[in-house]
Design a protein around this motif. Structure first.
Motif, PDB file in Angstrom:
ATOM      1  N   ALA A 119      54.323  33.683  85.079  1.00 58.43           N
ATOM      2  CA  ALA A 119      53.231  33.438  86.026  1.00 58.43           C
ATOM      3  C   ALA A 119      51.873  33.593  85.344  1.00 58.43           C
ATOM      4  N   SER A 120      51.749  34.598  84.484  1.00 54.45           N
ATOM      5  CA  SER A 120      50.488  34.828  83.773  1.00 54.45           C
ATOM      6  C   SER A 120      50.187  33.693  82.806  1.00 54.45           C
ATOM      7  N   LEU A 121      51.204  33.239  82.086  1.00 50.91           N
ATOM      8  CA  LEU A 121      51.008  32.145  81.131  1.00 50.91           C
ATOM      9  C   LEU A 121      50.630  30.851  81.863  1.00 50.91           C
ATOM     10  N   ALA A 122      51.312  30.570  82.961  1.00 48.86           N
ATOM     11  CA  ALA A 122      51.006  29.359  83.728  1.00 48.86           C
ATOM     12  C   ALA A 122      49.581  29.400  84.279  1.00 48.86           C
ATOM     13  N   GLU A 151      62.040  30.968  84.556  1.00 50.93           N
ATOM     14  CA  GLU A 151      60.739  31.143  85.204  1.00 50.93           C
ATOM     15  C   GLU A 151      59.727  30.114  84.699  1.00 50.93           C
ATOM     16  N   LEU A 152      59.765  29.826  83.414  1.00 49.35           N
ATOM     17  CA  LEU A 152      58.848  28.834  82.849  1.00 49.35           C
ATOM     18  C   LEU A 152      59.162  27.432  83.363  1.00 49.35           C
ATOM     19  N   HIS A 153      60.435  27.121  83.449  1.00 51.62           N
ATOM     20  CA  HIS A 153      60.848  25.793  83.902  1.00 51.62           C
ATOM     21  C   HIS A 153      60.365  25.540  85.327  1.00 51.62           C
ATOM     22  N   ARG A 154      60.447  26.564  86.172  1.00 48.17           N
ATOM     23  CA  ARG A 154      59.963  26.436  87.553  1.00 48.17           C
ATOM     24  C   ARG A 154      58.472  26.136  87.610  1.00 48.17           C
ATOM     25  N   ARG A 155      57.762  26.526  86.562  1.00 44.01           N
ATOM     26  CA  ARG A 155      56.303  26.345  86.520  1.00 44.01           C
ATOM     27  C   ARG A 155      55.889  25.134  85.699  1.00 44.01           C
ATOM     28  N   GLY A 156      56.854  24.276  85.369  1.00 44.05           N
ATOM     29  CA  GLY A 156      56.527  23.008  84.740  1.00 44.05           C
ATOM     30  C   GLY A 156      56.654  22.956  83.234  1.00 44.05           C
ATOM     31  N   PHE A 157      57.074  24.057  82.593  1.00 43.63           N
ATOM     32  CA  PHE A 157      57.292  24.045  81.138  1.00 43.63           C
ATOM     33  C   PHE A 157      58.704  23.542  80.875  1.00 43.63           C
ATOM     34  N   PHE A 204      48.509  29.377  73.215  1.00 40.68           N
ATOM     35  CA  PHE A 204      48.584  30.665  73.906  1.00 40.68           C
ATOM     36  C   PHE A 204      49.785  31.483  73.458  1.00 40.68           C
ATOM     37  N   LEU A 205      49.596  32.809  73.457  1.00 43.73           N
ATOM     38  CA  LEU A 205      50.680  33.751  73.171  1.00 43.73           C
ATOM     39  C   LEU A 205      50.785  34.710  74.342  1.00 43.73           C
ATOM     40  N   CYS A 206      52.007  34.899  74.830  1.00 43.82           N
ATOM     41  CA  CYS A 206      52.276  35.784  75.960  1.00 43.82           C
ATOM     42  C   CYS A 206      53.232  36.874  75.497  1.00 43.82           C
ATOM     43  N   LEU A 207      52.769  38.113  75.545  1.00 39.45           N
ATOM     44  CA  LEU A 207      53.535  39.268  75.060  1.00 39.45           C
ATOM     45  C   LEU A 207      53.648  40.304  76.165  1.00 39.45           C
ATOM     46  N   THR A 208      54.711  41.112  76.116  1.00 38.07           N
ATOM     47  CA  THR A 208      54.835  42.223  77.067  1.00 38.07           C
ATOM     48  C   THR A 208      55.323  43.466  76.339  1.00 38.07           C
ATOM     49  N   THR A 209      55.002  44.620  76.922  1.00 36.80           N
ATOM     50  CA  THR A 209      55.606  45.875  76.477  1.00 36.80           C
ATOM     51  C   THR A 209      55.665  46.827  77.660  1.00 36.80           C
ATOM     52  N   ARG A 210      56.389  47.921  77.479  1.00 35.99           N
ATOM     53  CA  ARG A 210      56.551  48.924  78.538  1.00 35.99           C
ATOM     54  C   ARG A 210      55.616  50.105  78.295  1.00 35.99           C
ATOM     55  N   SER A 211      55.294  50.821  79.383  1.00 39.35           N
ATOM     56  CA  SER A 211      54.385  51.972  79.293  1.00 39.35           C
ATOM     57  C   SER A 211      55.079  53.284  79.636  1.00 39.35           C
ATOM     58  N   ASN A 212      56.405  53.330  79.559  1.00 41.46           N
ATOM     59  CA  ASN A 212      57.132  54.568  79.821  1.00 41.46           C
ATOM     60  C   ASN A 212      56.935  55.550  78.669  1.00 41.46           C
TER      61      ASN A 212
END
Length: 234
Positions: free
Chosen positions: A51-54, A79-85, A158-166
């Motif tokens: 969602a953020s990348l789209a 998720e990307l395919h649903r958003r047109g990628f 664009f680059l889309c990255l994630t990480t956890r904050s635990n």
């Protein structure tokens, strides 16, 4: 609702293994139950990242070529395919995970690659966007591998990255953010958005829980590779 004990055991086994061959073997064995297990954990990273990348993408994405790094079974691709990628390539270090990803029919190309141990199997400046969701963490892809993601991204891409904050990932997160900031200071990319999310997924222990909520938090980062044209900036 409690997370089933068997799910917690499988997650602990994967994240607790330090030797790469053993960790990849565990991922191979986990592939068949992976999506069921992360659903039990209420894992939201694929949805949030896509969602953020789209949202950040400046043009209709159907023709955009995208690389899904550490693609797993293809949750991010759905998720990307649903958003047109629709032009999706994927890489992962686990043959078992790649087999599941291939069965989705969403990828035009899938390759085996252990990022951090070897370069990505792609030429420089090849992709309009690159995602790395769920694998930037302690004992997974090292933060030193981030420049390799930039190498295969087109200027303005664009680059889309994630990480956890635990708690057990905070040291890694600090190292990752130092790397992200260093690349920005060097003019390699510019920050588009950083989204802190409280209920990222269910915690696997009370010690990992954020303020007793039963969940851990996480972050989505979107960057754009420089140079960025004035049209893209607008």
């Amino acid at each position: 609702m409690r997370v089933p004990a068997a799910v917690l055991e499988r997650v602990a086994a994967v994240h607790g293994s330090s030797a790469l061959p053993e960790r990849l073997r565990l991922y191979d064995g986990w592939a068949a139950r992976y999506e069921q297990d992360v659903a039990a954990l209420e894992y939201r990273a694929p949805h949030l990242a896509a969602a953020s990348l789209a949202f950040a993408f400046p043009a209709p994405p159907a023709g955009a070529r995208l690389l899904d790094v550490a693609c797993g079974t293809g949750l991010v691709a759905r998720e990307l395919h649903r958003r047109g990628f629709h032009c999706l390539h994927g890489v992962d270090g686990s043959a078992g995970m790649l087999e599941r990803a291939r069965s989705t029919g969403l990828y035009r190309q899938l390759r085996c690659c252990v990022l951090g141990q070897e370069p990505l199997p792609a030429p420089a400046e090849h992709y309009d966007a690159v995602t790395l969701v769920g694998a930037l963490g302690e004992g997974q892809v090292p933060s030193t591998a981030v420049p390799e993601l930039l190498r295969v991204t087109k200027p303005g891409g664009f680059l889309c990255l994630t990480t956890r904050s635990n708690p057990s990932n905070l040291r890694y997160k600090a190292e990752l953010e130092a790397m992200l900031q260093s690349l920005e200071q060097q003019g390699a990319w510019q920050k588009v958005l950083v989204q802190e999310v409280e209920r990222w997924e269910r915690a696997t222990s009370e010690e990992e829980s954020t303020q007793g909520t039963g969940y851990i938090s996480g972050v989505v980062y979107i960057y754009q590779k420089c140079p960025v044209t004035p049209l893209q900036e607008s």
